[in-house]
Design a protein around this motif. Structure first.
Motif, PDB file in Angstrom:
ATOM      1  N   GLN A  37       0.828  -1.208   0.000  1.00 10.28           N
ATOM      2  CA  GLN A  37       0.000   0.000   0.000  1.00 10.28           C
ATOM      3  C   GLN A  37       0.860   1.253   0.000  1.00 10.28           C
ATOM      4  O   GLN A  37       0.576   2.223  -0.709  1.00 10.28           O
ATOM      5  CB  GLN A  37      -0.921  -0.016   1.221  1.00 10.28           C
ATOM      6  N   ALA A  38       1.929   1.219   0.780  1.00 11.20           N
ATOM      7  CA  ALA A  38       2.842   2.369   0.843  1.00 11.20           C
ATOM      8  C   ALA A  38       3.517   2.605  -0.500  1.00 11.20           C
ATOM      9  O   ALA A  38       3.609   3.749  -0.971  1.00 11.20           O
ATOM     10  CB  ALA A  38       3.888   2.134   1.926  1.00 11.20           C
ATOM     11  N   ALA A  39       3.998   1.535  -1.116  1.00 10.17           N
ATOM     12  CA  ALA A  39       4.677   1.664  -2.409  1.00 10.17           C
ATOM     13  C   ALA A  39       3.742   2.228  -3.466  1.00 10.17           C
ATOM     14  O   ALA A  39       4.144   3.067  -4.293  1.00 10.17           O
ATOM     15  CB  ALA A  39       5.225   0.310  -2.844  1.00 10.17           C
ATOM     16  N   GLU A  40       2.499   1.785  -3.429  1.00 13.66           N
ATOM     17  CA  GLU A  40       1.522   2.278  -4.408  1.00 13.66           C
ATOM     18  C   GLU A  40       1.214   3.755  -4.167  1.00 13.66           C
ATOM     19  O   GLU A  40       1.164   4.547  -5.113  1.00 13.66           O
ATOM     20  CB  GLU A  40       0.240   1.459  -4.322  1.00 13.66           C
ATOM     21  N   ALA A  41       1.037   4.121  -2.901  1.00 15.94           N
ATOM     22  CA  ALA A  41       0.697   5.510  -2.577  1.00 15.94           C
ATOM     23  C   ALA A  41       1.845   6.460  -2.903  1.00 15.94           C
ATOM     24  O   ALA A  41       1.622   7.589  -3.366  1.00 15.94           O
ATOM     25  CB  ALA A  41       0.332   5.626  -1.099  1.00 15.94           C
ATOM     26  N   LEU A  42       3.079   6.020  -2.667  1.00 13.56           N
ATOM     27  CA  LEU A  42       4.240   6.872  -2.907  1.00 13.56           C
ATOM     28  C   LEU A  42       4.679   6.876  -4.369  1.00 13.56           C
ATOM     29  O   LEU A  42       5.327   7.810  -4.830  1.00 13.56           O
ATOM     30  CB  LEU A  42       5.415   6.412  -2.042  1.00 13.56           C
ATOM     31  N   GLY A  43       4.389   5.780  -5.078  1.00 11.24           N
ATOM     32  CA  GLY A  43       4.873   5.634  -6.444  1.00 11.24           C
ATOM     33  C   GLY A  43       6.245   4.996  -6.519  1.00 11.24           C
ATOM     34  O   GLY A  43       6.938   5.098  -7.530  1.00 11.24           O
ATOM     35  N   GLY A  44       6.638   4.309  -5.457  1.00  6.55           N
ATOM     36  CA  GLY A  44       7.939   3.645  -5.411  1.00  6.55           C
ATOM     37  C   GLY A  44       8.471   3.652  -3.988  1.00  6.55           C
ATOM     38  O   GLY A  44       7.833   4.169  -3.071  1.00  6.55           O
ATOM     39  N   VAL A  45       9.653   3.079  -3.816  1.00  3.15           N
ATOM     40  CA  VAL A  45      10.293   3.052  -2.493  1.00  3.15           C
ATOM     41  C   VAL A  45      11.798   3.238  -2.668  1.00  3.15           C
ATOM     42  O   VAL A  45      12.430   2.531  -3.453  1.00  3.15           O
ATOM     43  CB  VAL A  45      10.041   1.719  -1.748  1.00  3.15           C
TER      44      VAL A  45
END
Length: 254
Positions: A73-81
């Motif tokens: 969910q975090a990766a999707e919301a941020l657009g990457g990591v």
């Protein structure tokens, strides 16, 4: 700014060291996904810093579902990591006598399993962006034994091994993996180590014993841990991987 345009994830982000880390990451230019089980504390954090800079994600990281889906969910919301600070943990049982296996399992799950699952989920996103930085929170109890917290100590030794092993495995992908080892910190979780019986006098006595063993004569502050992690994930530590960094006022220097 040391983290300009970086995309970061911090677990156990709503209070203590994790919250201090979110504040510093944002100050240095990152956008941060803050993961925690406490929705009210997360909302307060976002209200203070701003929803344009912090994405709140509520999850129970002691479960495999929570530990994996929150990173997705975090990766999707941020657009990457680019950065993961896997900070979640808990003190766990105080003794192995009459060990509560449910409490034991939860301690291992939150301290070790969530870190492994989080790193495994974040690494492919870092690889797509040309590399990244992971920091696991261990403890001085991952460097020396803890007579008050044997299960916690065992878990944090596991985190140490995980960090060092992944540093070797992920180096070819330009993903650095390091471990920070705080001493007893002046945070809300402190009493979970010093006062398990609920007796304030016991907690105060145990804290005094620990402080007496610290050469610098005090507990570590949440912000001091966050500052160390900030350095580890920044380009200033671009050739640093596989280390365990004590932030303990000299406790483990003996």
């Amino acid at each position: 700014m040391r983290l300009e345009n970086k995309l970061a994830i911090v677990t156990a982000a709503a209070s203590g060291m994790g919250r201090a880390g979110v504040e510093r990451f944002v100050r240095e230019g990152a956008r941060v996904a803050a993961i925690d089980i406490n929705s009210d504390a997360l909302n307060a954090l976002v209200g203070e810093i701003g929803s344009d800079k912090v994405v709140p994600i509520v999850a129970d990281l002691s479960t495999a579902k929570g530990a994996t889906e929150s990173i997705d969910q975090a990766a999707e919301a941020l657009g990457g990591v680019d950065i993961l600070w896997a900070h979640a943990g808990m003190p766990g049982p105080a003794s192995v006598e009459d060990l509560d296996l449910a409490a034991y399992d939860k301690t291992i799950a939150l301290n070790v399993t969530s870190a492994a699952l989080g790193a495994g989920r974040a690494a492919p996103h870092m690889r797509k962006r040309g590399g990244g930085a992971i920091v696991f929170t261990s403890s001085i109890s991952g460097l020396v034994g803890s007579m008050m917290s044997p299960i916690y100590s065992a878990a944090k030794w596991g985190v140490m091994g995980l960090g060092k092993s992944l540093a070797l495995a992920m180096a070819p992908d330009n993903i650095r993996v390091n471990v920070v080892c705080p001493g007893l910190a002046d945070t809300p979780m402190k009493v979970g180590f010093t006062g398990r019986s609920g007796d304030p006098a016991e907690a105060a006595a145990n804290e005094a014993k620990i402080v007496a063993a610290v050469p610098m004569g005090r507990l570590v502050k949440a912000g001091e841990i966050a500052d160390a992690v900030l350095w580890l994930v920044s380009n200033e530590a671009s050739f640093v991987t596989g280390i365990a960094l004590p932030v303990d006022g000299g406790f483990t220097a003996r």
